[in-house]
Design a protein around this motif. Structure first.
Motif, mmCIF file in Angstrom:
data_model
loop_
_atom_site.group_PDB
_atom_site.id
_atom_site.type_symbol
_atom_site.label_atom_id
_atom_site.label_comp_id
_atom_site.label_asym_id
_atom_site.label_seq_id
_atom_site.Cartn_x
_atom_site.Cartn_y
_atom_site.Cartn_z
ATOM 1 N N VAL A 32 39.320 18.450 -10.488
ATOM 2 C CA VAL A 32 39.348 19.884 -10.186
ATOM 3 C C VAL A 32 40.769 20.375 -10.390
ATOM 4 O O VAL A 32 41.730 19.733 -9.965
ATOM 5 C CB VAL A 32 38.896 20.159 -8.728
ATOM 6 N N LYS A 33 40.886 21.507 -11.060
ATOM 7 C CA LYS A 33 42.207 22.060 -11.355
ATOM 8 C C LYS A 33 42.133 23.569 -11.182
ATOM 9 O O LYS A 33 41.161 24.200 -11.602
ATOM 10 C CB LYS A 33 42.577 21.707 -12.797
ATOM 11 N N ASP A 34 43.139 24.147 -10.571
ATOM 12 C CA ASP A 34 43.212 25.595 -10.410
ATOM 13 C C ASP A 34 44.100 26.191 -11.483
ATOM 14 O O ASP A 34 45.087 25.581 -11.902
ATOM 15 C CB ASP A 34 43.791 25.959 -9.039
ATOM 16 N N LEU A 35 43.760 27.375 -11.911
ATOM 17 C CA LEU A 35 44.594 28.133 -12.833
ATOM 18 C C LEU A 35 45.750 28.702 -12.018
ATOM 19 O O LEU A 35 45.543 29.430 -11.060
ATOM 20 C CB LEU A 35 43.760 29.256 -13.449
ATOM 21 N N ASP A 36 46.976 28.317 -12.370
ATOM 22 C CA ASP A 36 48.130 28.832 -11.635
ATOM 23 C C ASP A 36 49.233 29.249 -12.595
ATOM 24 O O ASP A 36 49.173 28.977 -13.793
ATOM 25 C CB ASP A 36 48.647 27.821 -10.606
#
Length: 126
Positions: A7-11
């Motif tokens: 899981v990776k967040d757009l930052d």
């Protein structure tokens, strides 16, 4: 099964300006995330009242536009209106660029197979 979820967040840390002028953030890239993928996927954006530079890749691409509206151009004579949820398949080697005449950013996901590499964006392809 030896697979793992990821899981990776757009930052803000992952954004960069590509050589075509779009603002990109690589979301999943098999070399960077050590994932068994045959493609890469990036979030991209074209600023209001601007356009990307005409360019071509030697790999096919798929764009899924998420927000905004604009024009997808494939050569001097052909263009396609795009908006949120428009999908565009770009064959390998096809000249392409995106224009955003609107007052709001135009955002998209871009899928490239095999996975995108920075060295593909050389002077002869822009």
């Amino acid at each position: 099964m030896n697979e793992r979820f990821f899981v990776k967040d757009l930052d803000d840390k992952g954004f960069f300006v590509a050589r075509d002028g779009s603002i990109l953030n690589e979301l999943f890239h098999p070399e960077k995330e050590n994932l068994p993928l045959s493609f890469s996927i990036a979030y991209g954006m074209v600023e209001p009242k601007s356009a990307t530079k005409p360019h071509r890749l030697n790999q096919p691409e798929i764009y899924l536009f998420l927000h905004g509206q604009g024009v997808f151009r494939t050569d001097a004579d052909r263009f396609y209106p795009i908006k949120a949820y428009s999908l565009v398949y770009v064959p390998a080697g096809c000249l392409q660029w995106v224009e955003n005449p609107a007052e709001e950013p135009l955002s998209f996901l871009c899928i490239v197979s095999p996975p995108w590499k920075a060295e593909w964006e050389n002077e002869e392809n822009l």
